[in-house]
Design a protein around this motif. Structure first.
Motif, PDB file in Angstrom:
ATOM      1  N   LEU A   7     -40.968   3.318  52.907  1.00 13.30           N
ATOM      2  CA  LEU A   7     -39.906   2.316  52.840  1.00 13.30           C
ATOM      3  C   LEU A   7     -39.393   1.986  54.241  1.00 13.30           C
ATOM      4  O   LEU A   7     -39.178   0.818  54.573  1.00 13.30           O
ATOM      5  N   GLU A   8     -39.223   3.018  55.049  1.00 17.53           N
ATOM      6  CA  GLU A   8     -38.752   2.769  56.418  1.00 17.53           C
ATOM      7  C   GLU A   8     -39.724   1.872  57.178  1.00 17.53           C
ATOM      8  O   GLU A   8     -39.333   0.903  57.819  1.00 17.53           O
ATOM      9  N   ILE A   9     -40.974   2.188  57.107  1.00 18.09           N
ATOM     10  CA  ILE A   9     -41.985   1.424  57.849  1.00 18.09           C
ATOM     11  C   ILE A   9     -42.076  -0.013  57.313  1.00 18.09           C
ATOM     12  O   ILE A   9     -42.089  -0.979  58.078  1.00 18.09           O
ATOM     13  N   LEU A  10     -42.073  -0.144  56.000  1.00 18.91           N
ATOM     14  CA  LEU A  10     -42.349  -1.463  55.425  1.00 18.91           C
ATOM     15  C   LEU A  10     -41.114  -2.360  55.352  1.00 18.91           C
ATOM     16  O   LEU A  10     -41.243  -3.574  55.222  1.00 18.91           O
ATOM     17  N   ALA A  11     -39.933  -1.771  55.453  1.00 19.18           N
ATOM     18  CA  ALA A  11     -38.727  -2.593  55.585  1.00 19.18           C
ATOM     19  C   ALA A  11     -38.588  -3.023  57.033  1.00 19.18           C
ATOM     20  O   ALA A  11     -38.252  -4.164  57.342  1.00 19.18           O
ATOM     21  N   ASP A  12     -38.854  -2.087  57.940  1.00 20.54           N
ATOM     22  CA  ASP A  12     -38.815  -2.395  59.358  1.00 20.54           C
ATOM     23  C   ASP A  12     -39.765  -3.558  59.654  1.00 20.54           C
ATOM     24  O   ASP A  12     -39.432  -4.484  60.400  1.00 20.54           O
ATOM     25  N   ALA A  13     -40.916  -3.537  59.036  1.00 19.41           N
ATOM     26  CA  ALA A  13     -41.925  -4.571  59.273  1.00 19.41           C
ATOM     27  C   ALA A  13     -41.507  -5.916  58.693  1.00 19.41           C
ATOM     28  O   ALA A  13     -42.021  -6.949  59.081  1.00 19.41           O
ATOM     29  N   ALA A  14     -40.571  -5.906  57.746  1.00 24.79           N
ATOM     30  CA  ALA A  14     -40.189  -7.154  57.077  1.00 24.79           C
ATOM     31  C   ALA A  14     -38.940  -7.764  57.661  1.00 24.79           C
ATOM     32  O   ALA A  14     -38.531  -8.853  57.273  1.00 24.79           O
ATOM     33  N   LYS A  15     -38.288  -7.081  58.598  1.00 23.97           N
ATOM     34  CA  LYS A  15     -36.955  -7.526  58.989  1.00 23.97           C
ATOM     35  C   LYS A  15     -36.935  -8.765  59.872  1.00 23.97           C
ATOM     36  O   LYS A  15     -35.883  -9.339  60.111  1.00 23.97           O
ATOM     37  N   TYR A  16     -38.100  -9.209  60.335  1.00 21.80           N
ATOM     38  CA  TYR A  16     -38.110 -10.402  61.181  1.00 21.80           C
ATOM     39  C   TYR A  16     -38.165 -11.684  60.355  1.00 21.80           C
ATOM     40  O   TYR A  16     -38.145 -12.773  60.899  1.00 21.80           O
ATOM     41  N   ASP A  17     -38.257 -11.545  59.055  1.00 19.90           N
ATOM     42  CA  ASP A  17     -38.207 -12.736  58.208  1.00 19.90           C
ATOM     43  C   ASP A  17     -36.743 -13.031  57.899  1.00 19.90           C
ATOM     44  O   ASP A  17     -36.026 -12.185  57.391  1.00 19.90           O
ATOM     45  N   ALA A  18     -36.315 -14.245  58.220  1.00 16.69           N
ATOM     46  CA  ALA A  18     -34.881 -14.562  58.138  1.00 16.69           C
ATOM     47  C   ALA A  18     -34.404 -14.888  56.733  1.00 16.69           C
ATOM     48  O   ALA A  18     -33.220 -14.848  56.466  1.00 16.69           O
TER      49      ALA A  18
END
Ligand code: SF4
Lengths: 411, 480
Positions: A7-18
């Motif tokens: 979850l940490e990795i895949l949320a971190d990876a998604a945070k650049y979508d506004a």
């Protein structure tokens, strides 16, 4: 790897979508006692806010951050050194239900790196939504990222389960997309948007016709897209022109502007500085003017120009058109009032209702929720008339500039 | 002085009944004291309640806006609310349009109260956090919340609709709401010590919260306007807000200072890269090439190149002007209303549609965006010239015997010069390369004709023109 770490990795990876919204969909609830969840047709709910000021309304994650593509602006590009992870479909379904049950979220926003093929990736993404809807009768909000050029049948399924579909245009100009993301094809992205639009139109026509047969459901909250701002050299005119084109062509609900921010393990080809947050904010304001105030791109910003950073775009427009002011608030038309700096759409409605029965005075502005300092030089009230030389004063603009610059904070 | 005691803090019906009686009895706002049973102001009430007022004859009506607003405003925690609402009601009796006057002090205050109540309701929907009690299958979900106003009854139905399949309770200091699968029930408020402790998922939620936040975009004020600190004490994620903020600047600094590593070799791809479609014949190669055409600026705003379609050995080639809105989205020529009109006319003229190749003189849609629609624009000569290469190459690939140009733009492409339709329409013209051309109108011209009579006549003429093509198709049935 345990689910928390994924979850940490895949949320971190998604945070650049506004995009974060969970609004504008159909009305649903679970009062039949089967499954859980509800949505409201109007506003979605922001369940929390992050210290970056952004609303947290959906569980926003990638299915996997492994990706075949090597887009320079993206933290998940094939050549990036970030740790990789991949949720199983069941892990993600359970996490969504668990979070939702505790009222942490409104639903799921699922995107993915492109693995194997567009069709394979899209199929995985759709499976998560299908499981949530069909096996768990989940009635919450689902936003799926559409993979460009995925098979038409997969897109139709995605639209059956999702409230909103999106596909990111990424860059304001085709040339920069080619430079930064050579494997992505802007034509393919636009073709997919076009297909979505045709399906959305069809669903809408079916609903309007109220045919007996239950109409095929397709993404009732429409489609949206995101553009990264500040990674390439595109000016604001180009960006807004692209947006106007996208709104008109594909009936997008929203274009999200995402100020390019430094990413871990960034490529050397990109700017490594603080993200242009104020510019992003001005673009949202300008976008708003186009959608709700009847402004044209050309009115907001000249060819090959940038929006001013020190004042908002509507004020900038008014200062360029001083001959149209001052306006008599007790007489002006709705269209004219909408162009007064500081007058929002709600304030204009209130003014129009109020002036039917009484005359609007200076002391009323506060109750109409109009910022006085901004509006006064441009309006006439029964007990206020700006001194005639004030609008002409070259120093007028100084009045509006923020005192201390605290770029990017607190707007 | 009238002392009115309402049953509860949210007793709108009681207030309404009393207020109606008082207004009809001409009791002035300043002569009333409002209280709630067991509430603070109640202490100052006289030991024996004042006699119930006689209901005087007569009725009066108020706007629905007032009733809606009053129902909400009465949930506000301000002790003066009953009196303020009464004062407004009193004034409304003589001034029916008062509610429209957003600038009136009483209207503004009541509106602000109602707004505060709805904001609090919205925040309750957002910030209630359930904790699981018992094992998953038979679990019960319990939350602790401290609303700012008296909104528990207002906000509870939302949760009943959302979480209808499991029992839950929301405990607050004012009132508790419960759901056991059939109906909502309410019990008196409790203290925080009654609320359950941690939920097993809270640590996972905090990890999510920390990961979804972008430290390079710190905007603490924006966060606090939307999520005021008063709500923080019951949010599991709030405990990490401060450390996250403190860490953010350090992390961003570090990212900017040392992040620009040279990328490593791309990782091994798990599967073979995506395959590209290969061209099967000339027309396919042409189509693929045209998809990347940039010979004029029209490609920029359009969705895609709309290339011709049909059998590659067609006897007849139909040339339209340019794709429209629908064609641009779908990527196929003549799929919109004009396409349907064309199909009908072809069938009536006796032309086999399946054996005809259909294309456009200009292959990209030209338009200007106007809000949510696109206004079609006529292509200018430079674009028609730039695009002619594709038309010419299509002709070479297909070798049609007859080329039907529909509309002026098409005629310009087919005949190689600007040609008025009126003069050339409806007769066969020999082309330099030995083929023959036929000029007629564009089906969308027929769609635009306002006069229904003219429409019928023009449509008939169009069908007559196409009959020339039909005759030719019968003579030389090349496409099988
Ligand atoms: S309109 Fe024709 S010439 Fe212009 S870009 Fe499109 S295909 Fe090329």
């Amino acid at each position: 790897m345990d689910v928390q770490r994924k979850l940490e990795i895949l949320a971190d990876a998604a945070k650049y979508d506004a995009s974060c919204a969970s609004s504008g969909t159909e009305k649903r609830d679970s009062s039949d006692g089967k499954g859980m969840g509800s949505t409201a047709p109007g506003m979605g709910i922001c369940h929390s806010y992050a210290p970056d000021g952004r609303c947290i309304s959906l569980l926003k994650v990638l299915l996997t951050n492994a990706c075949n593509y090597d887009c320079l602006y993206c933290v998940n590009r094939a050549s990036s050194n970030v740790p990789r992870a991949r949720f199983t479909i069941d892990e993600l379904v359970k996490l969504t239900l668990d979070f939702y049950r505790r009222n942490y979220i409104e639903g799921l926003f699922l995107s993915s790196g492109i693995i194997r093929s567009p069709d394979y990736t899209m199929e995985q993404v759709v499976s998560v939504a299908r499981k949530l809807r069909e096996e768990h009768h989940f009635r919450g909000y689902i936003h799926l990222k559409t993979i460009p050029e995925a098979d038409d049948a997969l897109i139709a399924q995605a639209g059956k389960y999702a409230d909103r579909l999106s596909i990111n245009i990424e860059m304001p100009e085709p040339a920069s997309l080619q430079q930064f993301a050579p494997e992505k094809d802007v034509r393919a992205i636009r073709r997919t948007m076009g297909r979505l639009r045709l399906k959305l139109d069809e669903a809408e026509e079916n609903r309007a016709a109220r045919t007996k047969a239950k109409p095929q459901r397709f993404a009732p909250a429409g489609q949206s897209t995101q553009m990264i701002v500040g990674a390439d050299s595109a000016n604001d005119h180009t960006i807004l022109h692209t947006s106007a084109n996208l709104y008109g062509s594909y009936k997008l609900r929203r274009v999200y502007y995402s100020a390019f921010s430094p990413i871990p393990d960034a490529s050397r080809a990109l700017p490594l500085r603080a993200p242009p947050l104020l510019r992003e904010h001005r673009l949202y304001q300008a976008d708003w003017l186009m959608r709700f105030y009847g402004f044209d791109v050309g009115e907001i910003v000249d060819d090959s120009a940038m929006l001013p950073l020190d004042i908002d775009p509507k004020l900038a427009w008014a200062l360029r058109h001083r001959d149209r002011f001052p306006l008599d608030v007790n007489r002006a038309s709705r269209e004219e009032l909408l162009r007064v700096p500081g007058f929002g759409t709600k304030a204009v409605e209130r003014i129009i209702a109020t002036r039917r029965t009484t005359t609007i005075r200076l002391s009323d502005l506060a109750r109409l929720h109009v910022p006085k300092h901004k509006a006064l030089p441009f309006i006439i009230l029964s007990d206020h008339r700006p001194s005639s030389n004030r609008l002409d004063a070259a120093g007028l603009i100084e009045r509006f500039k923020p005192k201390a610059t605290q770029l990017g904070f607190g707007f | 002085m009238q002392y009115i005691t309402l049953d509860t803090q949210t007793d709108f019906d009681g207030w309404r009944t009393a207020a109606r009686t008082l207004v009809l009895g001409h009791v002035r706002p300043t002569d009333i004291t409002w209280a709630v049973q067991g509430g603070e102001a109640d202490l100052f009430a006289p030991p024996s309640p004042s006699p119930i007022l006689e209901v005087n004859d007569g009725t009066f009506s108020v706007s629905a806006t007032f009733v809606d607003l009053a129902k909400s405003a009465i949930l506000h925690r301000d002790g003066e609310r009953f009196a303020i609402l009464y004062r407004l009601l009193w004034r409304l009796k003589d001034n029916h349009d008062l509610m429209e006057v957003a600038t009136d002090a009483d209207v503004a205050q009541v509106t602000a109260m109602a707004r505060a109540v709805h904001r609090d309701e919205h925040k309750m929907h957002a910030f209630v956090r359930f904790r699981e009690i018992g094992r998953e299958r038979e679990a019960h979900y319990v939350a602790w919340f401290e609303p700012e106003h008296h909104i528990v009854e207002l906000a509870a139905p939302f949760f009943a609709k959302r979480f209808a399949d499991r029992p839950w309770s929301i405990l607050t200091p004012d009132l508790c709401a419960h759901w056991h699968g059939h109906a909502l029930s309410f019990t008196p408020g409790v203290s925080k010590s009654e609320a359950p402790g941690e939920d097993r998922l809270e640590e996972t939620w905090r990890r999510y919260y920390a990961s979804i936040f972008n430290p390079a975009r710190l905007k603490v004020k924006a966060m606090q306007t939307e999520m005021p600190k008063k709500y923080w004490r019951n949010l599991p994620e709030a405990s990490i807000i401060k450390p996250l903020i403190e860490d953010a600047e350090r992390m961003t600094g570090a990212m900017i200072a040392n992040a620009a590593t040279d990328p490593h070799k791309p990782q091994k791809r798990p599967e073979a890269p995506m395959k590209r479609r290969s061209a099967t014949d000339d027309l396919e190669a042409l189509r693929e090439e045209a998809a990347h055409c940039r010979a004029c600026p029209l490609y920029k705003d359009a969705t895609q190149t709309v290339f011709g379609e049909g059998p590659n050995n067609a006897t007849i080639m139909l040339v339209g002007e340019q794709p429209g809105d629908k064609e641009d989205l779908a990527g196929h020529p003549f799929v919109g209303p004009a396409g349907q009109m064309l199909d009908r006319a072809l069938a009536e003229a006796g032309v086999d549609r399946k054996k005809v190749y259909v294309t456009n003189a200009v292959k990209h849609f030209k338009f200007v965006p106007r809000g949510k629609i696109r206004l079609h624009q006529k292509p200018a000569t430079p674009a028609i010239r730039a695009c002619r290469q594709w038309y010419e190459r299509e002709v070479l690939a297909i070798q049609p015997e007859l080329i039907v140009a529909m509309g002026a733009t098409a005629a310009q492409s087919v005949l190689g010069k600007i040609t008025p339709i009126g003069k050339t329409r409806g007769r066969l013209i020999d082309l330099p390369d030995g083929r023959r051309a036929l000029v007629t109108v564009h089906p969308s011209y027929l769609l635009r004709l306002p006069d229904p009579k003219a429409k019928v006549l023009e449509y008939q003429r169009f069908v007559e023109d196409l009959k020339i093509a039909a005759a030719l198709q019968k003579k030389a049935p090349r496409a099988a």
